[in-house]
Write a protein that holds these residues in place. Sequence first.
Motif, short mmCIF file in Angstrom:
data_model
loop_
_atom_site.label_atom_id
_atom_site.label_comp_id
_atom_site.label_asym_id
_atom_site.label_seq_id
_atom_site.Cartn_x
_atom_site.Cartn_y
_atom_site.Cartn_z
N VAL B 70 -9.75 32.21 -16.97
CA VAL B 70 -9.92 30.80 -17.35
C VAL B 70 -11.41 30.45 -17.29
O VAL B 70 -11.93 29.77 -18.18
N GLU B 73 -13.29 31.92 -20.33
CA GLU B 73 -13.09 31.12 -21.55
C GLU B 73 -13.86 29.81 -21.46
O GLU B 73 -14.43 29.32 -22.45
N PRO B 89 -8.62 33.50 -35.20
CA PRO B 89 -7.55 33.18 -34.24
C PRO B 89 -6.66 34.37 -33.90
O PRO B 89 -6.25 34.53 -32.75
N PHE B 90 -6.37 35.22 -34.89
CA PHE B 90 -5.50 36.35 -34.61
C PHE B 90 -6.18 37.34 -33.66
O PHE B 90 -5.57 37.85 -32.72
N ARG B 92 -8.51 36.61 -31.56
CA ARG B 92 -8.59 35.96 -30.25
C ARG B 92 -7.29 36.17 -29.49
O ARG B 92 -7.28 36.50 -28.30
N ALA B 93 -6.17 35.99 -30.19
CA ALA B 93 -4.86 36.17 -29.56
C ALA B 93 -4.72 37.61 -29.05
O ALA B 93 -4.20 37.84 -27.95
N ARG B 96 -6.87 38.14 -25.90
CA ARG B 96 -6.24 37.47 -24.75
C ARG B 96 -5.03 38.25 -24.28
O ARG B 96 -4.77 38.36 -23.08
N PHE B 97 -4.27 38.78 -25.22
CA PHE B 97 -3.07 39.53 -24.88
C PHE B 97 -3.42 40.73 -24.01
O PHE B 97 -2.80 40.96 -22.97
N TRP B 98 -4.41 41.52 -24.43
CA TRP B 98 -4.71 42.74 -23.68
C TRP B 98 -5.33 42.43 -22.33
O TRP B 98 -5.08 43.12 -21.35
N LYS B 100 -4.65 39.81 -20.50
CA LYS B 100 -3.52 39.37 -19.66
C LYS B 100 -2.64 40.56 -19.29
O LYS B 100 -2.16 40.66 -18.17
N PHE B 101 -2.46 41.46 -20.23
CA PHE B 101 -1.65 42.66 -20.00
C PHE B 101 -2.19 43.43 -18.80
O PHE B 101 -1.44 43.81 -17.90
N LYS B 105 -0.08 43.72 -15.41
CA LYS B 105 0.58 45.01 -15.20
C LYS B 105 -0.18 45.93 -14.25
O LYS B 105 0.40 46.59 -13.42
N THR B 134 -1.11 52.70 -22.57
CA THR B 134 -0.80 51.63 -23.52
C THR B 134 -2.08 50.93 -23.93
O THR B 134 -2.28 50.62 -25.11
#
Lengths: 231, 225
Positions: B70, B73, B89-90, B92-93, B96-98, B100-101, B105, B134
Amino acid sequence: MTKKSEIKLLGTVASPFVNRVQFVLNLKSIEYEYIEENLAYKSELLLTSNPVHKKVPVLIHANKPPICESLIIIEYLDEIKPDVHRILPSDPLERADNRFWANYIDNKFFPLYEEMRVTPGKEGKDAIKKGIIEGSVLLEEAFIKFSRGKTYFGGDDVGYLDVVLGCFIAWTKFIEKNNEFKVFDEVRTPRLVEWVKRIWSHEAVKDVIPGNEVLVNFYMMLQKYRPPRAV
Amino acid sequence: MAGDKVKLLGFWGSPFALRVEWALRLKGVEYEYVEEDLSNKSPMLLQYNPLYKKVPVLVHNGKPIMESLVIIEYIDETWKNRPLLPIDPFERATSRFWAKFVDDKFVPLIIKMSSSTREQKDKVAEEAREVLKTLESSLNQNKPFYGGKILGFMDIAVAWIGIWAPMLEKIIDIKLLDEEYMPLLNTWFRDVLEVLVIKECIPPLDKLLAHYKDYYDRFMATKSN
């Protein structure tokens, strides 16, 4: 006849994480095709779209690779259509505060509901209830801070935290009934009690919120595939 | 921006504080670093982060921001020079996904690695390697950094693994960053950690190893009692 939409959403009706994406799609008047997944028998599309987590929601926009994780999907939708019903505020500090509380709700508060389900025995469950009640007080304080005397976390209209927390209301009512206690209570969290009524009837989400029967079925599935811990 | 007061409450051995420092330095933001003694937390930390009482906390003109991703960003949105997140935007998503992953995990597995038996340790290490594999699958062979030719959000969010994984391998006697099965990951971490601005705030590795080994030994000692 349904219009072939550029956006597909893979979901399951009982999932609050899916509901919140639907809430945002509706608020922003984004047309989408909804595909219901049976989580006990995941479709080929879901398994190939989200091979990492095999979870819903998954958003597929045109021929781009899929996007997973509800909060990430919400920010994506906010960025591709920023001019219709802005979800996150534009100020960086307010955005950071919103994201912080969304993480608290998803990582600390809501997992307690599942803990309640899998924890055996009255003593164990009472301890979790206590945790949920303490959390509700924090959320009431957060509501006061974010709403600044207005109707929603987002102010005059629904914002990010309204979407994030609002979609847990159905499950909240479910565990309240099942465990004979109140998560949100007129004395302890009066503003959130009012807020719950408003969200529950908001036109962008009221048709998306699952009914009790759906929740009962989903609960039974969880009891079967992820049984409670032994005493 | 002139007149900005930026303070970072951190701990020298924290990968989460480190990645916030990386973000600040890449942006050229001047900041005051405040070292926290985590066994004796300052009133300032407790006041700024009453809910979690954790570092890092960024304090910008008196306002606290918590949670390292946070914070990063926030830094990216406040100081708009040298963007960290991509514009699309894609993409960026995806970044953020990786990020957070990895946090969701890999981090819990590190904590589980202090499990009691050898078999449990090996089992957790196997799960951790799967997570890294992964992550490997998300990398593009032709790009040195995740974002392309310049460092971005994803690189600084994840590169701490390139420091912490080898250290854990030594302390716990497990294999994590397998050069043979994760060649892209190994190259990626090496390239990121070589960048001067990144390299200069990495804590001394022998000090880091000693600190975590001590922590691990003490923790294992309590378990066998």
